[in-house]
Design a protein around this motif. Structure first.
Motif, PDB file in Angstrom:
ATOM      1  N   PRO A   1       0.826  -1.214   0.000  1.00 17.36           N
ATOM      2  CA  PRO A   1       0.000   0.000   0.000  1.00 17.36           C
ATOM      3  C   PRO A   1       0.862   1.268   0.000  1.00 17.36           C
ATOM      4  O   PRO A   1       0.351   2.364  -0.182  1.00 17.36           O
ATOM      5  N   ILE A   2       2.161   1.111   0.191  1.00 13.79           N
ATOM      6  CA  ILE A   2       3.076   2.259   0.258  1.00 13.79           C
ATOM      7  C   ILE A   2       3.625   2.544  -1.142  1.00 13.79           C
ATOM      8  O   ILE A   2       4.331   1.727  -1.732  1.00 13.79           O
ATOM      9  N   GLN A   3       3.304   3.697  -1.679  1.00 17.70           N
ATOM     10  CA  GLN A   3       3.709   4.058  -3.041  1.00 17.70           C
ATOM     11  C   GLN A   3       5.224   4.056  -3.206  1.00 17.70           C
ATOM     12  O   GLN A   3       5.738   3.628  -4.234  1.00 17.70           O
ATOM     13  N   ASP A   4       5.970   4.522  -2.203  1.00 18.76           N
ATOM     14  CA  ASP A   4       7.429   4.565  -2.311  1.00 18.76           C
ATOM     15  C   ASP A   4       8.022   3.172  -2.528  1.00 18.76           C
ATOM     16  O   ASP A   4       9.006   3.024  -3.249  1.00 18.76           O
ATOM     17  N   VAL A   5       7.436   2.167  -1.921  1.00 16.98           N
ATOM     18  CA  VAL A   5       7.927   0.796  -2.073  1.00 16.98           C
ATOM     19  C   VAL A   5       7.650   0.308  -3.491  1.00 16.98           C
ATOM     20  O   VAL A   5       8.521  -0.272  -4.150  1.00 16.98           O
ATOM     21  N   ARG A   6       6.463   0.558  -3.986  1.00 13.86           N
ATOM     22  CA  ARG A   6       6.134   0.161  -5.366  1.00 13.86           C
ATOM     23  C   ARG A   6       7.020   0.902  -6.365  1.00 13.86           C
ATOM     24  O   ARG A   6       7.489   0.327  -7.344  1.00 13.86           O
ATOM     25  N   ASP A   7       7.279   2.159  -6.094  1.00 15.63           N
ATOM     26  CA  ASP A   7       8.157   2.948  -6.960  1.00 15.63           C
ATOM     27  C   ASP A   7       9.573   2.378  -6.973  1.00 15.63           C
ATOM     28  O   ASP A   7      10.220   2.334  -8.019  1.00 15.63           O
ATOM     29  N   GLU A   8      10.054   1.949  -5.810  1.00 11.49           N
ATOM     30  CA  GLU A   8      11.405   1.387  -5.737  1.00 11.49           C
ATOM     31  C   GLU A   8      11.517   0.143  -6.617  1.00 11.49           C
ATOM     32  O   GLU A   8      12.513  -0.040  -7.325  1.00 11.49           O
ATOM     33  N   VAL A   9      10.499  -0.699  -6.601  1.00 15.92           N
ATOM     34  CA  VAL A   9      10.500  -1.900  -7.449  1.00 15.92           C
ATOM     35  C   VAL A   9      10.595  -1.485  -8.913  1.00 15.92           C
ATOM     36  O   VAL A   9      11.419  -2.004  -9.676  1.00 15.92           O
ATOM     37  N   GLU A  10       9.766  -0.544  -9.309  1.00 15.16           N
ATOM     38  CA  GLU A  10       9.729  -0.116 -10.703  1.00 15.16           C
ATOM     39  C   GLU A  10      11.046   0.526 -11.145  1.00 15.16           C
ATOM     40  O   GLU A  10      11.564   0.237 -12.227  1.00 15.16           O
ATOM     41  N   VAL A  11      11.601   1.387 -10.305  1.00 15.81           N
ATOM     42  CA  VAL A  11      12.843   2.078 -10.653  1.00 15.81           C
ATOM     43  C   VAL A  11      14.012   1.100 -10.702  1.00 15.81           C
ATOM     44  O   VAL A  11      14.823   1.137 -11.634  1.00 15.81           O
ATOM     45  N   LEU A  12      14.111   0.203  -9.730  1.00 24.52           N
ATOM     46  CA  LEU A  12      15.192  -0.790  -9.751  1.00 24.52           C
ATOM     47  C   LEU A  12      15.113  -1.670 -10.988  1.00 24.52           C
ATOM     48  O   LEU A  12      16.135  -1.936 -11.633  1.00 24.52           O
ATOM     49  N   ALA A  13      13.926  -2.110 -11.337  1.00 19.71           N
ATOM     50  CA  ALA A  13      13.764  -2.946 -12.526  1.00 19.71           C
ATOM     51  C   ALA A  13      14.212  -2.189 -13.779  1.00 19.71           C
ATOM     52  O   ALA A  13      14.899  -2.749 -14.640  1.00 19.71           O
ATOM     53  N   ALA A  14      13.859  -0.919 -13.872  1.00 16.49           N
ATOM     54  CA  ALA A  14      14.247  -0.116 -15.032  1.00 16.49           C
ATOM     55  C   ALA A  14      15.762   0.096 -15.079  1.00 16.49           C
ATOM     56  O   ALA A  14      16.383  -0.013 -16.144  1.00 16.49           O
ATOM     57  N   LEU A  15      16.368   0.383 -13.935  1.00  9.24           N
ATOM     58  CA  LEU A  15      17.816   0.591 -13.890  1.00  9.24           C
ATOM     59  C   LEU A  15      18.571  -0.683 -14.248  1.00  9.24           C
ATOM     60  O   LEU A  15      19.568  -0.644 -14.978  1.00  9.24           O
ATOM     61  N   ILE A  16      18.110  -1.806 -13.741  1.00 16.07           N
ATOM     62  CA  ILE A  16      18.739  -3.089 -14.065  1.00 16.07           C
ATOM     63  C   ILE A  16      18.634  -3.358 -15.554  1.00 16.07           C
ATOM     64  O   ILE A  16      19.616  -3.721 -16.211  1.00 16.07           O
ATOM     65  N   TYR A  17      17.455  -3.177 -16.104  1.00 22.67           N
ATOM     66  CA  TYR A  17      17.246  -3.408 -17.530  1.00 22.67           C
ATOM     67  C   TYR A  17      18.163  -2.504 -18.360  1.00 22.67           C
ATOM     68  O   TYR A  17      18.842  -2.957 -19.286  1.00 22.67           O
ATOM     69  N   TYR A  18      18.204  -1.214 -18.024  1.00 21.10           N
ATOM     70  CA  TYR A  18      19.019  -0.262 -18.772  1.00 21.10           C
ATOM     71  C   TYR A  18      20.498  -0.646 -18.717  1.00 21.10           C
ATOM     72  O   TYR A  18      21.179  -0.663 -19.737  1.00 21.10           O
TER      73      TYR A  18
END
Length: 68
Positions: A38-55
């Motif tokens: 329910p915490i947006q910051d946690v969901r954002d961290e997942v999304e940002v980490l996945a994008a950084l790893i992919y890049y």
């Protein structure tokens, strides 16, 4: 469910060691179902980490695609 603590900063990945660290953190978050948090910051961290790893993985495996 595991208690998930957010980190304060996420930075670009510059080395394979940082890539391994990012993978460990993403694995930790996914194991704790962070994408359902329910915490947006946690969901954002997942999304940002996945994008950084992919890049980083794309850039280091296909460097000609990222030449300027």
């Amino acid at each position: 469910m595991l208690a998930i603590q957010t980190i304060t900063t996420v930075s670009p990945i510059h080395s394979d060691a940082e890539l391994a660290q990012a993978h460990r953190r993403l694995d930790e978050l996914l194991a704790a179902n962070a994408f359902d948090s329910p915490i947006q910051d946690v969901r954002d961290e997942v999304e940002v980490l996945a994008a950084l790893i992919y890049y980083y993985e794309q850039r280091t495996r296909n460097p000609k695609e990222f030449e300027v």
